[in-house]
Motif scaffolding. Structure first.
Motif, short mmCIF file in Angstrom:
data_model
loop_
_atom_site.label_atom_id
_atom_site.label_comp_id
_atom_site.label_asym_id
_atom_site.label_seq_id
_atom_site.Cartn_x
_atom_site.Cartn_y
_atom_site.Cartn_z
N GLY A 208 0.82 -1.22 0.00
CA GLY A 208 0.00 0.00 0.00
C GLY A 208 0.84 1.26 0.00
O GLY A 208 2.08 1.21 0.03
N CYS A 209 0.16 2.38 -0.07
CA CYS A 209 0.87 3.66 -0.12
C CYS A 209 -0.04 4.78 0.37
O CYS A 209 -1.23 4.79 0.07
CB CYS A 209 1.33 3.96 -1.54
N ASN A 210 0.55 5.73 1.12
CA ASN A 210 -0.22 6.86 1.65
C ASN A 210 0.14 8.17 0.97
O ASN A 210 -0.23 9.23 1.44
CB ASN A 210 0.05 7.03 3.15
N ASN A 211 0.89 8.12 -0.11
CA ASN A 211 1.46 9.36 -0.63
C ASN A 211 0.56 10.14 -1.59
O ASN A 211 0.70 11.34 -1.72
CB ASN A 211 2.79 9.09 -1.31
N TYR A 212 -0.31 9.48 -2.26
CA TYR A 212 -1.23 10.17 -3.18
C TYR A 212 -0.54 11.10 -4.17
O TYR A 212 -0.88 12.29 -4.25
CB TYR A 212 -2.32 10.93 -2.41
N CYS A 213 0.44 10.61 -4.89
CA CYS A 213 0.94 11.36 -6.04
C CYS A 213 -0.27 11.47 -6.97
O CYS A 213 -1.03 10.50 -7.11
CB CYS A 213 2.08 10.62 -6.71
N THR A 214 -0.45 12.62 -7.61
CA THR A 214 -1.74 12.87 -8.26
C THR A 214 -2.03 11.96 -9.45
O THR A 214 -3.17 11.80 -9.85
CB THR A 214 -1.86 14.35 -8.70
N TYR A 215 -0.96 11.39 -10.06
CA TYR A 215 -1.15 10.53 -11.24
C TYR A 215 -1.35 9.06 -10.87
O TYR A 215 -1.62 8.24 -11.74
CB TYR A 215 0.09 10.62 -12.14
N CYS A 216 -1.21 8.71 -9.60
CA CYS A 216 -0.97 7.30 -9.26
C CYS A 216 -2.18 6.59 -8.67
O CYS A 216 -2.84 7.08 -7.76
CB CYS A 216 0.20 7.22 -8.30
N VAL A 217 -2.41 5.39 -9.15
CA VAL A 217 -3.57 4.62 -8.77
C VAL A 217 -3.30 3.73 -7.54
O VAL A 217 -4.23 3.24 -6.90
CB VAL A 217 -4.00 3.78 -10.01
N VAL A 218 -2.02 3.61 -7.18
CA VAL A 218 -1.64 2.65 -6.12
C VAL A 218 -2.37 2.85 -4.78
O VAL A 218 -2.87 1.88 -4.20
CB VAL A 218 -0.10 2.62 -5.92
N PRO A 219 -2.48 4.09 -4.28
CA PRO A 219 -3.17 4.24 -3.00
C PRO A 219 -4.63 3.72 -3.05
O PRO A 219 -5.19 3.34 -2.04
CB PRO A 219 -3.14 5.75 -2.74
N TYR A 220 -5.20 3.72 -4.27
CA TYR A 220 -6.59 3.24 -4.41
C TYR A 220 -6.65 1.73 -4.62
O TYR A 220 -7.59 1.08 -4.20
CB TYR A 220 -7.28 3.98 -5.57
N GLY B 192 8.67 -2.77 -1.38
CA GLY B 192 7.55 -1.99 -0.84
C GLY B 192 7.34 -0.80 -1.74
O GLY B 192 8.26 -0.41 -2.46
N GLN B 193 6.15 -0.19 -1.70
CA GLN B 193 5.91 0.97 -2.56
C GLN B 193 6.76 2.14 -2.11
O GLN B 193 7.18 2.95 -2.91
CB GLN B 193 4.43 1.37 -2.50
N ASN B 194 6.98 2.22 -0.82
CA ASN B 194 7.80 3.31 -0.30
C ASN B 194 8.52 2.82 0.95
O ASN B 194 8.07 3.03 2.07
CB ASN B 194 6.91 4.52 0.01
N SER C 91 11.89 3.77 -3.27
CA SER C 91 11.91 4.87 -2.29
C SER C 91 11.36 6.13 -2.91
O SER C 91 11.63 6.41 -4.07
CB SER C 91 13.35 5.20 -1.91
N ASN C 92 10.63 6.90 -2.14
CA ASN C 92 10.22 8.23 -2.58
C ASN C 92 11.27 9.21 -2.05
O ASN C 92 11.57 9.22 -0.86
CB ASN C 92 8.84 8.53 -2.01
N PRO C 93 11.82 10.07 -2.94
CA PRO C 93 12.89 10.99 -2.51
C PRO C 93 12.47 11.87 -1.33
O PRO C 93 13.32 12.31 -0.56
CB PRO C 93 13.14 11.84 -3.75
N ASN D 29 2.25 16.39 -6.75
CA ASN D 29 2.22 16.19 -5.30
C ASN D 29 3.38 15.31 -4.82
O ASN D 29 3.20 14.44 -3.96
CB ASN D 29 0.88 15.57 -4.87
N ARG D 30 4.57 15.55 -5.38
CA ARG D 30 5.71 14.71 -5.01
C ARG D 30 6.38 15.19 -3.71
O ARG D 30 7.20 14.49 -3.14
CB ARG D 30 6.73 14.65 -6.14
N LYS D 31 6.13 16.43 -3.30
CA LYS D 31 6.62 16.94 -2.01
C LYS D 31 8.13 17.06 -1.89
O LYS D 31 8.69 16.97 -0.79
CB LYS D 31 6.05 16.11 -0.84
#
Ligand code: 5AD
Ligand code: SF4
Length: 437
Positions: free
Chosen positions: A151-163, A195-197, A237-239, A276-278
């Motif tokens: 799973g993932c909690n980051n919600y990058c705007t293009y990404c379907v993974v959190p859903y 892992g996703q992140n 990893s997310n930077p 939304n990469r932060k």
């Protein structure tokens, strides 16, 4: 991640006396484990399901099951579109497939509940069978994946993974270490933690060691301590939350391979914001400098999306500039595609397919040149490689930097061995070498 999930499905079915066939036409059960990260992956699932209609006609006992992200996303709608599908299994239910298949006529056909309180079940492959991957015609796999989170909690705007994969959950520490031990005791030499992140391992549902929170760097050390493990890798990893502690692991943990996949997505701050990469591109450059400081030989790869909504020529030129500045060893690059439920669907400034294709081509052409230049720097160097398998008269091997090295040898190499080679030639995507005595 999907590869490992497919293995889990296959291993759990073997434990329930299913026997794998290598010919799809003779199967009584076909499971498609699906990906929905980009539109293209999803289209492949749909055309495969269409194709399978004829198998169902030939073999009325055939059961067709769709698992993974497309199953999660489509649910009921999948059965409506493809009535020959028997079972739709979402991402949090893959461990349960043998049980779901036992169910009779009245049973649920669509099992896609997604819980915030999900815990990854304890599932450790059996000794012996642990080293065999489903597709490999029973040749031993010396390099294996181990899932550490989902799973993932980051919600990058293009990404379907959190859903599709739901909220981030970390796997139990002892389950991870036990699985690594079984793999290494079965003869596996190289482990990639998945892992996703991975940076946020242990943070969401807190994992502790004797009451103290366990971070990802600590997990890496614990896994590295498993006797007999030669090589350790991880992805992704997310930077935005890559810590100094984690970067230092490349200096301090001997078995951690000098290779890092750090998806950047774009070289433009305006686009990174819309994604939304932060993090900013300046922050990314600093991370690259630190990584190269701690581990001068580190091979870096990345992911890029071109043609994100609103990406101007200037934004794109910043992505090209990024290529020149970082000089990645390799990259995976994609045309932006709209995914169901994501925020970027509603953004203005969609880029035409033609423009996206042009940008992708420009990007990939330059990346290929850079990859070749970087690979040429290895020519003449001596490096240790893990022998993976033999095909024709050649051995396919892998360097610690994750480069594929093809070796022709008159001496008998043994798959699973780490041998010294001298690199003799470089290509865009692989190296050639000879074995040193
Ligand atoms: N369109 C294009 N590429 C995407 N990725 C994820 N979502 C999309 C999308 N909607 C890419 C990102 C990510 C990789 C796994 O897939 O680059 O890092
Ligand atoms: Fe998707 Fe972003 Fe999570 Fe990666 S970090 S899985 S790109 S939402």
């Amino acid at each position: 991640m999907n590869e490992r999930d497919s293995e889990i499905i296959s291993q759990s079915l073997s434990q329930h006396n299913y026997i794998e066939t290598l010919e799809m036409d003779s199967a009584d059960l076909i499971i498609l484990n699906t990906c929905s990260i980009r539109a293209k992956a999803e289209q492949k699932v749909m055309s495969m399901l269409g194709y399978l209609r004829k198998n169902k006609k030939k073999n009325p006992n055939l059961k067709i099951c769709v698992a993974g992200c497309v199953a999660q996303q489509e649910g009921e709608a999948l059965i409506e579109r493809m009535p020959h599908v028997n079972l739709v299994v979402g991402t949090q239910h893959i461990y349960n497939i043998p049980k779901l298949l036992e169910n009779k006529e009245s049973a649920e056909k669509v099992v896609t509940a997604l819980s915030d309180a999900y815990a990854i079940p304890r599932f450790i492959p059996e000794m012996g069978s642990a080293g065999y991957a489903a597709e490999a015609e029973n040749s031993f796999q010396f390099s294996r994946f181990v899932t550490i989170m989902q799973g993932c909690n980051n919600y990058c705007t293009y990404c379907v993974v959190p859903y599709t994969r739901g909220r981030e959950v970390s796997r139990n520490l002892s389950d991870i270490v036990d699985e690594v031990k079984v793999l290494v005791d079965s003869g596996v030499k190289e482990i990639t933690l998945l892992g996703q992140n991975v940076n946020s391992y242990g943070l969401t549902n807190q994992v502790t060691i004797d009451g103290t929170p366990c971070s990802f760097p600590q997990l890496l050390q614990l896994v590295a301590n498993v006797p007999g493990l030669e090589r350790l890798r991880f992805t992704t990893s997310n930077p935005k939350d890559l810590s100094d502690d984690l970067m230092k692991c490349f200096r301090d943990i001997k078995s951690l391979c000098p290779q890092f996949h750090l998806p950047v997505q774009s070289g433009s701050n305006a686009i990174l914001r819309r994604m939304n990469r932060k993090y900013t591109i300046e922050k990314y450059y600093d991370l690259v400098d630190s990584l190269r400081h701690y581990c001068p030989d580190i091979a870096l790869t990345t992911d890029i999306i071109v043609g994100f909504p609103g990406e101007t020529e200037e934004d794109f030129s910043k992505t090209m500039e990024l290529l020149e500045k970082v000089k990645f060893d390799g990259s995976f690059s994609f045309k932006y595609s709209d995914r169901p439920g994501t925020a970027s669907i509603n953004l203005d400034g969609k880029i035409s397919e033609e423009e996206k294709s042009q940008r992708l081509q420009l990007f990939q052409a330059r990346q290929n040149q850079i990859s070749l230049e970087k690979n040429e720097q290895y020519v003449g160097k001596e490096i240790a490689v893990l022998v993976e398998f033999k095909r024709d008269a050649k051995y396919q091997c892998r360097a610690s930097t994750n480069h594929v090295v093809h070796v022709t040898s008159t001496k008998n190499c043994v798959p699973g061995e780490i041998v010294r080679t001298r690199i003799t030639r470089a290509g865009q995507h692989s190296l050639q070498g000879e074995i040193l005595a």
